[in-house]
Design an enzyme around this catalytic site. Structure first.
Site, PDB file in Angstrom:
ATOM      1  N   CYS A 143      -4.886   2.294   3.591  1.00 53.20           N
ATOM      2  CA  CYS A 143      -4.079   2.695   4.753  1.00 53.20           C
ATOM      3  C   CYS A 143      -3.563   4.128   4.573  1.00 53.20           C
ATOM      4  CB  CYS A 143      -2.913   1.727   4.930  1.00 53.20           C
ATOM      5  SG  CYS A 143      -1.897   2.117   6.364  1.00 53.20           S
ATOM      6  N   CYS A 196      -0.315 -14.591  15.643  1.00 54.70           N
ATOM      7  CA  CYS A 196       0.462 -13.362  15.514  1.00 54.70           C
ATOM      8  C   CYS A 196      -0.442 -12.311  14.859  1.00 54.70           C
ATOM      9  CB  CYS A 196       1.687 -13.625  14.643  1.00 54.70           C
ATOM     10  SG  CYS A 196       2.710 -12.158  14.408  1.00 54.70           S
ATOM     11  N   CYS A 230       7.981 -10.100  16.773  1.00 54.62           N
ATOM     12  CA  CYS A 230       8.382 -10.489  15.431  1.00 54.62           C
ATOM     13  C   CYS A 230       8.755  -9.182  14.756  1.00 54.62           C
ATOM     14  CB  CYS A 230       7.209 -11.170  14.732  1.00 54.62           C
ATOM     15  SG  CYS A 230       7.506 -11.493  12.993  1.00 54.62           S
ATOM     16  N   CYS A 250       4.142   4.287   3.308  1.00 56.79           N
ATOM     17  CA  CYS A 250       5.243   3.335   3.123  1.00 56.79           C
ATOM     18  C   CYS A 250       5.448   3.091   1.615  1.00 56.79           C
ATOM     19  CB  CYS A 250       4.932   2.029   3.836  1.00 56.79           C
ATOM     20  SG  CYS A 250       4.386   2.305   5.548  1.00 56.79           S
ATOM     21  N   CYS A 302       4.462  -0.221  -0.242  1.00 54.97           N
ATOM     22  CA  CYS A 302       3.247  -0.963   0.120  1.00 54.97           C
ATOM     23  C   CYS A 302       2.077  -0.830  -0.849  1.00 54.97           C
ATOM     24  CB  CYS A 302       2.796  -0.581   1.518  1.00 54.97           C
ATOM     25  SG  CYS A 302       1.472  -1.664   2.133  1.00 54.97           S
ATOM     26  N   CYS A 359      -0.915 -15.649  11.144  1.00 57.26           N
ATOM     27  CA  CYS A 359      -0.596 -14.221  11.295  1.00 57.26           C
ATOM     28  C   CYS A 359      -1.668 -13.388  10.605  1.00 57.26           C
ATOM     29  CB  CYS A 359       0.738 -13.897  10.641  1.00 57.26           C
ATOM     30  SG  CYS A 359       2.068 -14.986  11.115  1.00 57.26           S
ATOM     31  N   ARG A 409      13.145 -15.659   9.618  1.00 56.80           N
ATOM     32  CA  ARG A 409      12.157 -16.045   8.604  1.00 56.80           C
ATOM     33  C   ARG A 409      12.557 -15.561   7.219  1.00 56.80           C
ATOM     34  NH1 ARG A 409       7.359 -13.987  10.540  1.00 56.80           N
ATOM     35  NH2 ARG A 409       7.586 -15.690  12.010  1.00 56.80           N
TER      36      ARG A 409
HETATM   37  N1  SAM Z   1       0.118  -1.869   8.735  1.00 53.94           N
HETATM   38  C1  SAM Z   1       0.920  -2.639   9.592  1.00 53.94           C
HETATM   39  C2  SAM Z   1       2.356  -2.172   9.639  1.00 53.94           C
HETATM   40  O1  SAM Z   1       2.813  -1.529   8.727  1.00 53.94           O
HETATM   41  O2  SAM Z   1       3.027  -2.484  10.623  1.00 53.94           O
HETATM   42  C3  SAM Z   1       0.905  -4.121   9.279  1.00 53.94           C
HETATM   43  C4  SAM Z   1       0.906  -4.632   7.849  1.00 53.94           C
HETATM   44  S1  SAM Z   1       2.372  -4.254   6.902  1.00 53.94           S
HETATM   45  C5  SAM Z   1       1.849  -4.689   5.283  1.00 53.94           C
HETATM   46  C6  SAM Z   1       3.548  -5.476   7.426  1.00 53.94           C
HETATM   47  C7  SAM Z   1       4.934  -5.482   6.840  1.00 53.94           C
HETATM   48  O3  SAM Z   1       4.920  -6.086   5.553  1.00 53.94           O
HETATM   49  C8  SAM Z   1       5.633  -4.159   6.603  1.00 53.94           C
HETATM   50  O4  SAM Z   1       6.201  -3.645   7.770  1.00 53.94           O
HETATM   51  C9  SAM Z   1       6.722  -4.564   5.618  1.00 53.94           C
HETATM   52  O5  SAM Z   1       7.896  -4.940   6.309  1.00 53.94           O
HETATM   53  C10 SAM Z   1       6.122  -5.771   4.887  1.00 53.94           C
HETATM   54  N2  SAM Z   1       5.829  -5.455   3.480  1.00 53.94           N
HETATM   55  C11 SAM Z   1       4.758  -4.763   3.028  1.00 53.94           C
HETATM   56  N3  SAM Z   1       4.795  -4.615   1.688  1.00 53.94           N
HETATM   57  C12 SAM Z   1       5.914  -5.234   1.261  1.00 53.94           C
HETATM   58  C13 SAM Z   1       6.516  -5.422  -0.015  1.00 53.94           C
HETATM   59  N4  SAM Z   1       5.963  -4.925  -1.116  1.00 53.94           N
HETATM   60  N5  SAM Z   1       7.672  -6.109  -0.089  1.00 53.94           N
HETATM   61  C14 SAM Z   1       8.227  -6.619   1.042  1.00 53.94           C
HETATM   62  N6  SAM Z   1       7.724  -6.469   2.279  1.00 53.94           N
HETATM   63  C15 SAM Z   1       6.579  -5.793   2.406  1.00 53.94           C
HETATM   64 FE1  SF4 Z   2      -0.092   0.832   5.906  1.00 56.22          FE
HETATM   65 FE2  SF4 Z   2       1.252  -0.745   4.249  1.00 56.22          FE
HETATM   66 FE3  SF4 Z   2       2.569   1.015   5.721  1.00 56.22          FE
HETATM   67 FE4  SF4 Z   2       1.423  -1.117   6.926  1.00 56.22          FE
HETATM   68  S1  SF4 Z   2       3.099  -1.154   5.452  1.00 56.22           S
HETATM   69  S2  SF4 Z   2       1.368   1.012   7.587  1.00 56.22           S
HETATM   70  S3  SF4 Z   2      -0.383  -1.377   5.599  1.00 56.22           S
HETATM   71  S4  SF4 Z   2       1.062   1.504   4.096  1.00 56.22           S
END
Ligand code: SAM
Ligand code: SF4
Ligand code: DTB
Length: 326
Positions: free
Chosen positions: A56, A132, A192, A60, A63, A100, A264
Site C-alpha cells: 500500500c 462490509c 463502520c 499509516c 500498518c 468484511c 466493536r
Molecule cells: N486501506 C484501507 C484503509 O486504510 O482504510 C483499508 C484497510 S486498513 C488495514 C483498515 C483499518 O485497520 C485501519 O484504518 C486501522 O484502523 C486498522 N488497523 C490497521 N493496522 C492496525 C494495527 N496494527 N493495529 C490496530 N488497528 C489497525
Molecule cells: Fe494502506 Fe494500511 Fe494505511 Fe490502509 S491502513 S491505507 S492498508 S497503509
C-alpha cells in the site's frame, strides 16, 4: 423522554465530562444505555478477510501493509472471486453473520479489480451474509456501485483526532476520510468507523475522536475500537497497547454517546483475558471479529471464543437484525 437519547449535537465539553467520569459510574450508565437499544447478550460476529494484501502506498504508521516499512508481510494481488466466496462460506459455517473484505489500497480505481470486488460483494451477499468492505478512499459513483452490488456497510476508520492525525499518516488528510464517509452515506451504505487506541495520542485526542464520531449525523452504525497491534518494522513497533481500563472507558463512552450503534471490540482482543473481555461486553461492546486472523495478524482462537460465549451466555446476533424498537 428517553433515558439515553440518540443525539448528534454532543458538545466537546459534554464528551470530555463523560469520558472522565469515575469508571464504575460510567460503566453503570453504559449498561443501561446498552439495554435500551440492544438485547443484552447478543454479540455480532464479523469475519475479516484480506482480499489484497500489502504494497500500500500510504504511510499509516501502525500498518503492516504499507510499502514504506519492512514488515515481512507477503504481498498478494487481489484474490480470485472463488477463494473469497469459499472463505465467506466457511465464515458463515463458523457462525459469522457479517463478512468484511479489506484491501490495502489508498483508494479504489474504477478498473477490472473493482469489477471483481463488485462480483465478490454480490456473491457473498447471496450467501445471506451482511457484507462490509474497506478499500480506502471512494468516489460517490464507486460508493453507489458498491451499494447496487449489495454491500451492507463501508468501513473507513477515523483512527484518531483531527489534530493528531498528521502524526500518524501524512499521505492523506482527515478531511479526505470524512469525504469518503460522506460518499458512502450518500449512497445509502451504512457506516463502520472508529479508531485505534495506543498510537501515542493523548486523552484529549481520544475525546476529540469520540466527539467527531458522535456528531456525525446519523452516527456510524458500527464503531470499531481497536487496540494497537504493534507491528515490527513500522514506526509504531514500540507502541504501548492501551490497558483494559482504557479500552473499557472508550467503549463505555462510545456506548453512551452512540447508544444505537454497534460498538466493536476489534483488534487487540486476543491479548485480553476472558474476564477483561467480559468487562468490555458489560461496558457496551456488542460486536467482535471471529476467526483465526484479522488482516495480517492473529485473532482470538475460535475455540476460545466458543468457550467465552458459553461461559458468558452470549448469543450471536442474527444477520440484518434491527435494534430494539424505541
Ligand atoms: N486501506 C484501507 C484503509 O486504510 O482504510 C483499508 C484497510 S486498513 C488495514 C483498515 C483499518 O485497520 C485501519 O484504518 C486501522 O484502523 C486498522 N488497523 C490497521 N493496522 C492496525 C494495527 N496494527 N493495529 C490496530 N488497528 C489497525
Ligand atoms: Fe494502506 Fe494500511 Fe494505511 Fe490502509 S491502513 S491505507 S492498508 S497503509
Ligand atoms: C477495524 O476497525 N479493524 C480491522 C478492520 N476494521 C478492517 C482491522 C484490524 C487490523 C489489525 C492489524 C492486522 O491484522 O494487520
Amino acid at each position: 423522554m428517553e433515558a439515553f437519547p440518540v443525539r448528534s449535537d454532543w458538545r466537546r465539553d459534554e464528551v470530555a465530562a463523560l469520558y472522565r467520569r469515575p469508571l464504575l459510574e460510567l460503566i453503570s450508565d453504559a449498561v443501561v444505555a446498552h439495554r435500551q437499544y440492544h438485547r443484552p447478550g447478543e454479540v455480532q460476529a464479523c469475519t475479516l478477510l484480506s482480499i489484497k494484501t500489502g504494497g500500500c502506498p500510504e504511510d499509516c504508521a501502525y500498518c503492516a501493509q504499507s510499502v514504506r516499512y519492512q514488515t515481512g508481510v507477503q504481498v498478494h494481488r487481489l484474490l480470485d472471486v472463488e477463494a473469497v466466496v469459499e472463505a465467506a462460506r466457511q465464515a458463515k459455517a463458523a457462525g459469522a453473520t457479517r463478512f468484511c473484505m479489506g484491501a490495502a489500497w489508498r483508494e479504489v480505481r474504477s478498473n477490472r479489480d473493482f469489477e471483481r470486488v463488485l462480483t465478490m460483494v454480490r456473491e457473498v451477499r447471496a450467501l445471506g451474509l451482511e457484507v462490509c468492505a474497506t478499500l480506502g478512499m471512494l468516489t460517490p459513483k464507486q460508493a453507489q456501485a458498491l451499494k447496487e452490488a449489495g454491500l451492507t456497510a463501508y468501513n473507513h476508520n477515523l483512527d484518531t483526532s483531527a489534530s493528531y492525525y498528521g502524526k500518524v499518516i501524512t499521505t492523506r488528510t482527515y478531511e479526505d476520510r470524512l469525504c469518503t464517509l460522506e460518499a458512502a452515506r450518500q449512497a445509502g451504505l451504512t457506516l463502520c468507523s472508529g479508531g485505534i487506541l495506543g498510537l501515542g495520542e493523548s486523552e484529549e485526542d481520544r475525546i476529540d475522536l469520540l466527539h467527531t464520531l458522535a456528531t456525525l449525523t446519523p452516527h456510524p452504525e458500527s464503531v470499531p475500537i481497536n487496540a494497537i497491534v504493534p507491528i515490527p518494522g513500522t514506526p509504531l513497533e514500540q507502541a504501548e497497547p492501551p490497558s483494559v481500563w482504557e479500552m473499557v472507558r472508550a467503549i463505555a463512552t462510545a456506548r453512551i454517546l452512540m447508544p444505537r450503534s454497534k460498538i466493536r471490540l476489534a483488534a487487540g482482543r486476543e491479548k485480553l483475558s476472558p474476564t477483561e473481555q467480559a468487562l468490555c461486553f458489560l461496558a457496551g461492546a456488542n460486536s467482535i471479529f471471529l476467526g483465526e486472523k484479522l488482516l495480517t495478524t492473529p485473532n482470538a482462537p475460535p475455540s476460545a471464543d466458543q468457550a467465552l460465549f458459553d461461559l458468558l451466555g452470549l448469543r450471536p446476533l442474527p444477520a440484518f437484525a434491527d435494534t430494539l424498537p424505541a
